[in-house]
Design a protein around this motif. Sequence first.
Motif, PDB file in Angstrom:
ATOM      1  N   GLY A  46       7.562  -1.835   1.322  1.00  0.00           N
ATOM      2  CA  GLY A  46       7.441  -0.403   1.064  1.00  0.00           C
ATOM      3  C   GLY A  46       8.017  -0.013  -0.282  1.00  0.00           C
ATOM      4  N   GLU A  47       9.196  -0.563  -0.607  1.00  0.00           N
ATOM      5  CA  GLU A  47       9.812  -0.278  -1.909  1.00  0.00           C
ATOM      6  C   GLU A  47       8.935  -0.800  -3.046  1.00  0.00           C
ATOM      7  OE1 GLU A  47      12.474   1.411  -2.715  1.00  0.00           O
ATOM      8  OE2 GLU A  47      13.041   1.882  -0.652  1.00  0.00           O
ATOM      9  N   ALA A  96       5.643  -1.225  -2.990  1.00  0.00           N
ATOM     10  CA  ALA A  96       4.443  -0.375  -3.112  1.00  0.00           C
ATOM     11  C   ALA A  96       4.768   0.927  -3.834  1.00  0.00           C
ATOM     12  CB  ALA A  96       3.868  -0.095  -1.724  1.00  0.00           C
ATOM     13  N   LEU A  97       5.931   1.512  -3.519  1.00  0.00           N
ATOM     14  CA  LEU A  97       6.336   2.744  -4.214  1.00  0.00           C
ATOM     15  C   LEU A  97       6.579   2.480  -5.697  1.00  0.00           C
ATOM     16  CD1 LEU A  97       8.764   4.408  -1.635  1.00  0.00           C
ATOM     17  CD2 LEU A  97       6.509   5.217  -2.335  1.00  0.00           C
ATOM     18  N   ARG A 135       0.814  -1.210   0.000  1.00  0.00           N
ATOM     19  CA  ARG A 135       0.000   0.000   0.000  1.00  0.00           C
ATOM     20  C   ARG A 135       0.847   1.261   0.000  1.00  0.00           C
ATOM     21  NH1 ARG A 135      -0.528   2.081   5.332  1.00  0.00           N
ATOM     22  NH2 ARG A 135       0.525   0.808   6.884  1.00  0.00           N
ATOM     23  N   VAL A 136       0.261   2.306  -0.539  1.00  0.00           N
ATOM     24  CA  VAL A 136       0.801   3.657  -0.430  1.00  0.00           C
ATOM     25  C   VAL A 136      -0.348   4.518   0.071  1.00  0.00           C
ATOM     26  CG1 VAL A 136       1.749   5.631  -1.642  1.00  0.00           C
ATOM     27  CG2 VAL A 136       2.482   3.328  -2.266  1.00  0.00           C
ATOM     28  N   ILE A 173       9.418  -5.331   5.852  1.00  0.00           N
ATOM     29  CA  ILE A 173       8.626  -4.100   5.736  1.00  0.00           C
ATOM     30  C   ILE A 173       9.273  -3.146   4.735  1.00  0.00           C
ATOM     31  CG2 ILE A 173       7.805  -2.066   6.970  1.00  0.00           C
ATOM     32  CD1 ILE A 173       6.269  -4.661   7.544  1.00  0.00           C
ATOM     33  N   SER A 174      10.604  -3.101   4.717  1.00  0.00           N
ATOM     34  CA  SER A 174      11.306  -2.228   3.767  1.00  0.00           C
ATOM     35  C   SER A 174      11.064  -2.684   2.333  1.00  0.00           C
ATOM     36  CB  SER A 174      12.806  -2.218   4.067  1.00  0.00           C
ATOM     37  OG  SER A 174      13.069  -1.681   5.341  1.00  0.00           O
TER      38      SER A 174
END
Length: 525
Positions: free
Chosen positions: A269-270, A272-273, A238-239, A265-266
Amino acid sequence: MGETEHTNEEFYRKAYHQVTCRSVFWNILKSLAILAGATMLSLLFAGLGFTESNIIMVYILGVLLTSIVTSHLVYSLSSSIASVFIFNYLFTIPRFSLTAYGTGYPVTFVVMFLTAFVTGTFAIRYKEQAGHAAWIAYRTKILFDANQLLSKAKDHDEILHITAVQIMKLLGRNIVVYDVENEKLQEPHFFKKDENTEQCYDYENEKKVVNWVFENNHFAGATTSTLPDAEYMYFALRVNERVYGVIGIEAQDAPPDAFEHDILISILGESALALENEKNAREKEMAAVLAESEQLRVNLLRTISHDLRTPLTTISGNASNLISNGHNFSEETKKRIYTDIYEDSLWLNNLVENLLYATRIEEGRMILCTSTEVLSDILEEAMKHIDRQKSKHQISVQSNNELILVKADARLVMQVIVNIVDNAIKYTPEGTSIKIEAKKEDKMAEISISDNGKGISDEEKKKVFDKFYCGEKKIVDNRRSLGLGLYLCKAIIEAHGGTIYVTDNQPSGAVFHFTLPLGEVTLNE
């Protein structure tokens, strides 16, 4: 099902026991080999007259080596005890006895044991720290590789695939990925850590957790306080509030440790971005295409309206004159007006044909109806459809009387010839010579259409076959062009398997060349 699970559990227990036994056997063998080597070296040192303190150092070195090559502290501890007894048995007086006459020997034995024990302990601890550091470096490298790969990913599916593979490398567990399209979850994609691993997945039970994660934008599943009965732990890609997918990690036994969780988690996050950037880039590209299409539509309508208005005004004006004053016109004047109306209608027909062909090409509906045709017949028929301005140019068809057969769609090839010759008429001054030649070249027929006008610059040669390109030169008859003629020529010739290009004519002018496959005549007896 229960019996199968019990059988599998028994199999894995036996396999684990075999691996453990094999590891213990090799550790014991290594320890005994090092102890034997230390003893042989100590006997050599004793024979050479070395003191007991030197021999003690040999055994301490042996314990240190044992702690390095074995996998547990118990082996170095055992080696320490064995070293003390062997040293006492072989090198203290009385020799070959476990008793010692010297009052300081017990202290020597204790110091020797403690030195060997402490040295071995530190070696084992250092090895564990080195292994832990290497494992941390490996997991950090996975995160770095994920960043690099995601930055190079080309589309949505590739981003999800890279994310799943990198997480699988990090955790060594089975992964399941649910993509999201049009705000709906799609079917799952599985990534198994081992191809031989049997995939057991309770779709109905797991889908409830996946839906909860998708709707609530929060992790849930195994080892969590939310729906813990699941076999997988699920995370949202998600973002902010937008969810691009849901990734599940097999976590029945235990959740990832703290460091693994941070790396996980990192990566998520990458990922999702990357998905957000890919969506933005796709939307930007679509907007650019729509804007370009809209601009082309506006330009096309503007050009068509101008090009249609000129001949239609001429046709309607001449027709009005004939209706109102036809009885006052001489036969010669009437014939000229009729000719103008006819030729303007032909020009309009050619314009409409080009537009229809362009539409078919854009929609992929241009179908060739090929047959074996005599090339000279195609050229002769094409001359009948040339623009009315041909009377002001010297157009000639040169032939070496060689019969050339081509496999082509005659109607489309005629359109190519008409477009190129009309183009030459429009862009060259009156009196210009236009010459059409045909010859065989290997297994192809080559047609060249040349003029002795001002020619085409090298810069324009790169663009003349582009759609809607009209050139920089002023058209002689002041009619504007849609810029579709040569674009259609290129599409038609390439659909036939030929090539088309333009070169300079000597001493001036331009030459358009295109090729068509040769045809053969089949005789049926």
